[in-house]
Design a protein around this motif. Structure first.
Motif, PDB file in Angstrom:
ATOM      1  N   ASP A  93       0.817  -1.213   0.000  1.00  0.00           N
ATOM      2  CA  ASP A  93       0.000   0.000   0.000  1.00  0.00           C
ATOM      3  C   ASP A  93       0.857   1.273   0.000  1.00  0.00           C
ATOM      4  OD1 ASP A  93       0.932  -0.500   2.490  1.00  0.00           O
ATOM      5  OD2 ASP A  93      -0.915   0.066   3.545  1.00  0.00           O
ATOM      6  N   GLU A  94       2.176   1.101  -0.219  1.00  0.00           N
ATOM      7  CA  GLU A  94       3.013   2.302  -0.324  1.00  0.00           C
ATOM      8  C   GLU A  94       3.941   2.228  -1.551  1.00  0.00           C
ATOM      9  OE1 GLU A  94       4.713   3.657   3.381  1.00  0.00           O
ATOM     10  OE2 GLU A  94       2.758   3.713   4.333  1.00  0.00           O
ATOM     11  N   MET A  95       5.121   1.595  -1.428  1.00  0.00           N
ATOM     12  CA  MET A  95       6.099   1.697  -2.529  1.00  0.00           C
ATOM     13  C   MET A  95       6.372   0.388  -3.258  1.00  0.00           C
ATOM     14  SD  MET A  95       8.690   4.127  -0.381  1.00  0.00           S
ATOM     15  CE  MET A  95       9.799   4.622  -1.677  1.00  0.00           C
ATOM     16  N   GLU A  96       5.921  -0.726  -2.695  1.00  0.00           N
ATOM     17  CA  GLU A  96       6.238  -2.037  -3.274  1.00  0.00           C
ATOM     18  C   GLU A  96       5.216  -2.412  -4.349  1.00  0.00           C
ATOM     19  OE1 GLU A  96       5.727  -6.454  -3.442  1.00  0.00           O
ATOM     20  OE2 GLU A  96       4.292  -4.942  -2.758  1.00  0.00           O
ATOM     21  N   PHE A  97       5.705  -3.118  -5.386  1.00  0.00           N
ATOM     22  CA  PHE A  97       4.833  -3.516  -6.492  1.00  0.00           C
ATOM     23  C   PHE A  97       5.360  -4.850  -7.011  1.00  0.00           C
ATOM     24  CE2 PHE A  97       3.797  -3.140 -11.124  1.00  0.00           C
ATOM     25  CZ  PHE A  97       2.427  -2.946 -11.030  1.00  0.00           C
TER      26      PHE A  97
END
Ligand code: ADP
Length: 488
Positions: free
Chosen positions: A196-200
């Motif tokens: 829900d922030e920077m990881e994909f």
């Protein structure tokens, strides 16, 4: 409002595509609406030779990148024909290169580090320059870290408390995805490396970072804002964008009336407006044919193309249909672009095969783009996806009828010709639905049939197209309303 606009390219200082045009024109239009705008961008190799005066401020400071301290210097200039200050962040290790993001089709290996440095340098520059900022407007993956820096590292610093952020998506296909071991370069803790922030999908995604942390998100057309929430156009980000959709707006790009106006265009042999188009546009066509070494023939339709030579733009489809139209119908094509070496080669070999009917200029040239927009009868843009697109708007202003695929901003800016749209005076071009050869050929046929056999209808479409108002003002007003909404 005090707006700080941050972009990795601003025309004419550095440009690879539409982002540079937007980053020049939108700040100017916000300024016209009586807001205080400042722009920040990197200082590239090409910036030095752009022909616009730039001065050194003498300001230097250190920026932390993965624990190493790296010097940033600030230079200063003005957005052309305006009073807007643009600051340049200079660090030759990162930006003194032949390309902006890539060379010979290969991305620079340290792109993550380069733009970590830039984003961090921008955050520090707010303090160094003592900028008063209400809205910090960032663009595309290159600046996606900035909203995260503000909320994680800078929010409590004096001078940063009241800043709100807007992140604009210009092309979702380019997300700035890097391996997870680039995370420590950012100086942001691993606790933020979450879905829900920077990881994909196990990687660091800088576009997603911007989307998750910004207070508001925009993209460059209403249609694309809807499309990117679907699997077909979301490039894996569709669920993220659906989650953030209450704060997502699609605001259409405008065009620069200073640069794109056939009545004042300094590149073309005969300037024209709606009253003189019939008399002077043919002179532009003849001049273009002459300069490109094509057969000079007023009656042969001349189809133009300007743009990045990429799969996105349907260049492969165009190169597949050219032989049919040249051999069977004597149609002419003039194409300007750079990009994928395979597509470049395909266009060059068509030009060699049909030297009197096909011209391919593989270069980046403002002058040629104006000559084509003014001299061609028809502009071809069968993009597979198109966040907004600018050339279909330039074409209409120049009375050059666009053939577009109905996707993204092309839907919002071109009205297909049929009985109804001719009757109500809205028809401005021709659209194809699917990205296949059959649809493209049928649509070219529909267009040429009108060009050859229904001269009065063709005139009507030219006049409808040239009447369109694609200036920035309306869009700038929408941005201001959105800024006001998200302002803390
Ligand atoms: P994108 O940003 O996807 O490349 P846009 O249509 O939004 O496409 O904007 C492209 C801009 O770049 C337009 O102003 C277009 O005229 C310009 N452009 C693209 N390729 C060239 C080229 N080879 N020479 C001159 N201008 C170009």
């Amino acid at each position: 409002m005090n707006i700080l606009f941050v972009s990795s390219e601003v025309a004419p200082f550095a440009k690879t595509g539409g982002l540079a045009d937007v980053s020049e024109s939108l700040p100017a239009s916000l300024h016209d609406l009586k807001h205080n705008v400042t722009v920040i961008t990197p200082f590239y190799n090409c910036t030095l030779n752009c022909g616009v005066p730039i001065e050194d401020t003498g300001l230097k400071y250190m920026v932390s990148v993965g624990g190493e301290l790296i010097e940033a210097a600030i230079l200063k200039g003005k957005i052309v024909d305006s009073d807007i200050t643009i600051y340049f962040i200079k660090q030759d290790r990162y930006f003194n290169r032949a390309g902006l993001y890539a060379e010979r089709g290969e991305d620079y290996k340290d792109n993550c580090e380069r733009f970590v440095f830039f984003c961090r340098a921008v955050m520090e520059a707010i303090d160094v320059l003592k900028l008063d900022v209400d809205i910090l407007h960032t663009n595309d993956w290159q600046t996606g870290l900035i909203p995260a820096y503000l909320s994680i590292l800078y929010r409590k610093r004096a001078g940063y408390e009241k800043i709100s952020t807007i992140h604009s998506i210009h092309n979702l296909a380019y997300q700035g995805i890097f391996w997870h071991w680039d995370m420590p370069l950012t100086g942001i803790g691993w606790e933020h490396f979450t879905f829900d922030e920077m990881e994909f999908y196990g990687k660091l995604n800088l576009m997603k970072t911007g989307v998750m942390f910004a207070n508001g998100i925009t993209t460059v057309s209403p249609r694309y804002a809807v499309e990117i929430q679907s699997q077909a156009f979301g490039c894996g980000m569709e669920s993220v964008l659906r989650y953030r959709s209450p704060m997502l707006r699609g605001i259409l790009n405008g065009t620069s009336t200073r640069q794109w106006n056939p009545a004042t265009d300094k590149f073309i042999v005969a300037q024209y407006d709606r009253n003189t188009v019939n008399e002077n546009k043919p002179k532009c066509k003849k001049n273009l044919q002459e300069r490109l070494g094509l057969d000079i023939h007023e009656g042969s339709p001349l189809i133009g193309l300007v743009g990045r030579l990429a799969y996105q733009k349907g260049i492969d489809l165009i190169s597949d249909v050219i032989p049919l139209w040249v051999e069977k119908h004597g149609v002419q094509f003039c194409m300007l672009g750079m990009g994928d070496p395979v597509l470049e080669e395909r266009l060059v070999s068509l030009a060699e095969r049909y030297p009197k009917n096909v011209a391919a200029r593989i270069e980046f040239s403002d002058e040629w783009s104006h000559l084509i927009e003014a001299g061609a009868d028809i502009f071809l843009m069968p993009s597979r996806y198109e966040p907004c697109g600018l050339n279909q708007m330039y074409s209409q202003i120049y009375g050059t009828i666009p053939i577009v695929r109905s996707t993204g901003g092309l839907v919002d800016t071109v009205v297909d010709t049929d009985d109804e749209t001719l009757d109500n005076g809205t028809a401005t071009g021709f659209s194809l639905v699917e990205d296949n050869l059959n649809d493209l050929n049928t649509t070219i046929w529909r267009t040429l049939n009108t060009y050859w056999n229904k001269k009065d209808v063709w005139q009507k479409i030219i006049h409808n197209a040239m009447r369109q108002d694609f200036s920035w003002r309306k869009s700038a007003e929408q941005y201001i309303r959105f800024y006001e909404k998200i302002r803390q």
